[in-house]
Structure formats: structure tokens, C-alpha cells
Design an enzyme around this catalytic site. Sequence first.
Site, PDB file in Angstrom:
ATOM      1  N   ARG A  48       0.969  -1.154  -0.113  1.00  0.00           N
ATOM      2  CA  ARG A  48       0.038  -0.107  -0.041  1.00  0.00           C
ATOM      3  C   ARG A  48       0.808   1.391   0.123  1.00  0.00           C
ATOM      4  O   ARG A  48       0.509   2.284  -0.666  1.00  0.00           O
ATOM      5  CB  ARG A  48      -0.893   0.301   1.194  1.00  0.00           C
ATOM      6  CG  ARG A  48      -1.522   1.301   1.461  1.00  0.00           C
ATOM      7  CD  ARG A  48      -3.023   1.393   2.220  1.00  0.00           C
ATOM      8  NE  ARG A  48      -3.005   0.569   3.380  1.00  0.00           N
ATOM      9  CZ  ARG A  48      -2.257   1.108   4.521  1.00  0.00           C
ATOM     10  NH1 ARG A  48      -1.611   1.991   4.547  1.00  0.00           N
ATOM     11  NH2 ARG A  48      -2.321   0.164   5.393  1.00  0.00           N
ATOM     12  N   TYR A 101     -14.546  17.199 -16.544  1.00  0.00           N
ATOM     13  CA  TYR A 101     -15.264  15.704 -16.318  1.00  0.00           C
ATOM     14  C   TYR A 101     -16.233  15.806 -15.288  1.00  0.00           C
ATOM     15  O   TYR A 101     -16.184  16.174 -14.515  1.00  0.00           O
ATOM     16  CB  TYR A 101     -13.969  14.812 -16.139  1.00  0.00           C
ATOM     17  CG  TYR A 101     -14.391  13.375 -15.876  1.00  0.00           C
ATOM     18  CD1 TYR A 101     -14.713  12.875 -17.111  1.00  0.00           C
ATOM     19  CD2 TYR A 101     -14.453  12.670 -14.893  1.00  0.00           C
ATOM     20  CE1 TYR A 101     -14.891  11.474 -17.150  1.00  0.00           C
ATOM     21  CE2 TYR A 101     -14.770  11.495 -14.745  1.00  0.00           C
ATOM     22  CZ  TYR A 101     -15.122  10.756 -15.878  1.00  0.00           C
ATOM     23  OH  TYR A 101     -15.265   9.558 -15.777  1.00  0.00           O
ATOM     24  N   ASP A 173      -5.866  19.077 -14.830  1.00  0.00           N
ATOM     25  CA  ASP A 173      -5.940  17.789 -15.343  1.00  0.00           C
ATOM     26  C   ASP A 173      -5.514  17.612 -16.835  1.00  0.00           C
ATOM     27  O   ASP A 173      -6.295  18.431 -17.715  1.00  0.00           O
ATOM     28  CB  ASP A 173      -7.436  17.411 -15.191  1.00  0.00           C
ATOM     29  CG  ASP A 173      -8.044  16.116 -15.516  1.00  0.00           C
ATOM     30  OD1 ASP A 173      -7.414  15.549 -16.457  1.00  0.00           O
ATOM     31  OD2 ASP A 173      -9.108  15.619 -14.962  1.00  0.00           O
ATOM     32  N   LYS A 198      -6.825   6.716 -20.142  1.00  0.00           N
ATOM     33  CA  LYS A 198      -7.116   7.326 -21.399  1.00  0.00           C
ATOM     34  C   LYS A 198      -5.904   7.076 -22.257  1.00  0.00           C
ATOM     35  O   LYS A 198      -5.433   5.858 -22.414  1.00  0.00           O
ATOM     36  CB  LYS A 198      -7.600   8.769 -21.225  1.00  0.00           C
ATOM     37  CG  LYS A 198      -8.561   8.958 -20.228  1.00  0.00           C
ATOM     38  CD  LYS A 198      -9.882   8.361 -20.433  1.00  0.00           C
ATOM     39  CE  LYS A 198     -11.035   8.173 -19.253  1.00  0.00           C
ATOM     40  NZ  LYS A 198     -11.327   9.523 -18.601  1.00  0.00           N
TER      41      LYS A 198
END
Length: 383
Positions: A48, A101, A173, A198
Site C-alpha cells: 500500500r 469531467y 487535469d 485514457k
Amino acid sequence: MRFRTTQIHGGVEPDPTTGAILPPVYQSTTFVQPSVEEYMAKGYSYSRTANPTVRVWERKIALLEGGHDAAAFGTGMSAINAVFMAFLNAGDHCIVSDVAYGGTYRLATKIYTRFGVEFTFADTSDPGAVATAIRSNTRLILTETPANPTLKYTDLAAVSEVARAQGIPHAVDNTFLTPYYQRPLELGADLVIHSTTKYLDGHNATVGGSVVSATPELHEQVAFVQNATGSIMSPFVAWLTLQGVKTLSERMDRQSDNALKIARFLESHPKVTTVRYPGLESFPQHDLAKRQASGFGAMLWFEVEGGREAGIRIMDSVRLWTLAENLGSVESLVTHPVTMTHADVDETERARVGITDGLIRLSVGLEDADDLIEDLAQALERA
Ligand SMILES: *Cc1c(COP(=O)(O)O)cnc(C)c1O
């Protein structure tokens, strides 16, 4: 190293034990410590907190963006969430691009407002509007450019200057153009966010996210949230993303060439009323698009006579194009934002920012442009 070399070799070293040219998928929860005194001697304790395969990806995306370091996440949304969590407290205010988005809008309005964070969805294409929206409690500015789905551009140098003057971190972004075409940190931004789902992966194989920070202090804040909340990228997703990104420049260039051809075809079609592609001279912010980035990307949108109904007939008539959410992969996709990606944005807000009912969004892939055009032509016949 130049970009095309870094996308292949950056951050990667042959595996020290076997010489494997690709970094192995270190599918291991924990890492054996040689002794209590030598805890963390090899840099790893628990997956983690850090995983060797994921670290290769984090180093590579940081190199590609020109940042200090990066933190990888399970999705693009968890990357955005980590930035909100790292920089916003109850009572703080955050400015977000008014076109963004749909998931970013949902996270802000449906979750962070519950914790007492206030948001202004500002027209960040106007740096003056960003300056006006700043309050004494503004702690973060998040812009998206070009923005999903209308492709509105934000002048990153100008907004970064406004943010810097007030000491507010500016996060960008950069999912749509990737560091191959646009490098926000070079334009003065502090953090870059990616949905690696993407273009960076590019093969419709994974969901993932990353945050690149300009400084060690910013990275420490983001990496703290990554470990504290456990919202991490898995080693296998990191490995797939490392394979996908090697061809990023080649895919982006070819997909953008395809997009320009398709945009020109649509512009000349009698049933098409609007086409927006940043590489067209008719694009309202064509000059900014040329100045700020080295390419126009492979996203475009159009509207046809007959509005929503005709648009839906087209989306239902395509054969080669696939009706699906997602973008940026080698497969060409068509999306209806109003019913799909942006359904959670209020109707009045959608209307205000130009996300119309007839807007058809195209993510142009790597197929032969002539096949893609022929398919659109037959679908337009049915509109
Ligand atoms: C897809 C997308 C996101 C969200 O990423 P996920 O990987 O789907 O969580 C964020 N920003 C932009 C611009 C996107 O296109």
C-alpha cells in the site's frame, strides 16, 4: 533524454536479479526486512505504501511531465480525490473549471460539500474570472484543458500566475493532451493530474490515475493521502500502463491526424451544424491551442440538424465506431455526454457551459481514417 526516448526508457532499469528487460510485476504484499536495524534498507515495506512496479510508473510519469515525483492511484477519480483531500479542509474554498469531467463535478458537489468545502465553477478560460473568484479561504485551483467535453481551453500560464500571486496551488487535469503535447508544470502549474485510463495506457485495458507534483513538499502531501487512504494503483495496472505509454507519441500523432481529417469531413457535411476541433481554424480558441500545446489531440465534437433525436440516430447507426464511455484508446469511440459521462451535471449547469443535448463526442482512434469517415458518412445518411 528527449520525450520519445523517455517514454520508453525513463525510470526503467533491467531487473537486478534476472536482467529482465521489462520491470517484473512485483505481486507481493510485503517485503522481507533484513533486520530491525535495517528496516526499509531496500526501500519497500508494504505494497500500500510503495510497490516496485508501481514506483517505475510513478518515476516515468514524473519524468514525462518534468515534475519532482508522482503518486499513482486506482483511477483518475481517486487521483483527483487525493488532490482535494491533500489541499482542502472544512471551511476552505476551491475553484474548478466550469467545464470539467462529470466525475470531478460530482465528487465536488455531492461529496466534498458534505464536508464543508465550497466550490466555484469558474470560466477558467478567462484568467480575470479566476482572479475574481478567489476568496480569502481559497486553497486550490483545479483546471482542465482542453475540457471534457466542450474542449474549452484554459490559459495555463495566465492562471498559474494568478494562483502563484495568491500562494494557491494550481492543479491541472492533463488527461486530454498528455505530457507529449502539453506540460502544465513548465507553464507554472504545481500539480498535474491524469486519468491514465485514457491515452497513457491507450489500449482500453485498465483504469488508473496519477498525480505529478512540482516540488517535494507537494508530493509528500499527495503521497501521504495515497498511503493513508489506500487508494493505490495495482502492480499489474502499472505494468500494463508502462507497456502502453511506450507508444504514446506515435499514437497521439496518428490519432490527432485522424481527428483533423474527420473534423474536416464533418465541417464540409451539409447535415452537420457545428464541429469543434482545436486544430480547425474555426475553433474559437485555435490560437491558444496552438500556443499552449504542441498538438491538438484526438477529441472532437459535433452537432447535426435535428438536434438530440438526429444525434442519437447517428450514435445508434455507427458500425465501426463503438458507443461507449472512455476515450483516448486505439479504438474509436462515440459518446453522448448528456446521457453518459455528464449525466450527473445539472441540466441548467450543462446548458450554461454549452453541453447541449445534441452534442456528439468523438474519441478518434488509430484505425484508418477513411474507414472511420465512411462509417460516419453512412450514419449521417440515416440522421
Ligand atoms: C476519465 C477522466 C477522469 C476520470 O478518470 P477515471 O480513470 O475514469 O477515474 C478525469 N478527468 C478527465 C479529463 C477524464 O477524461
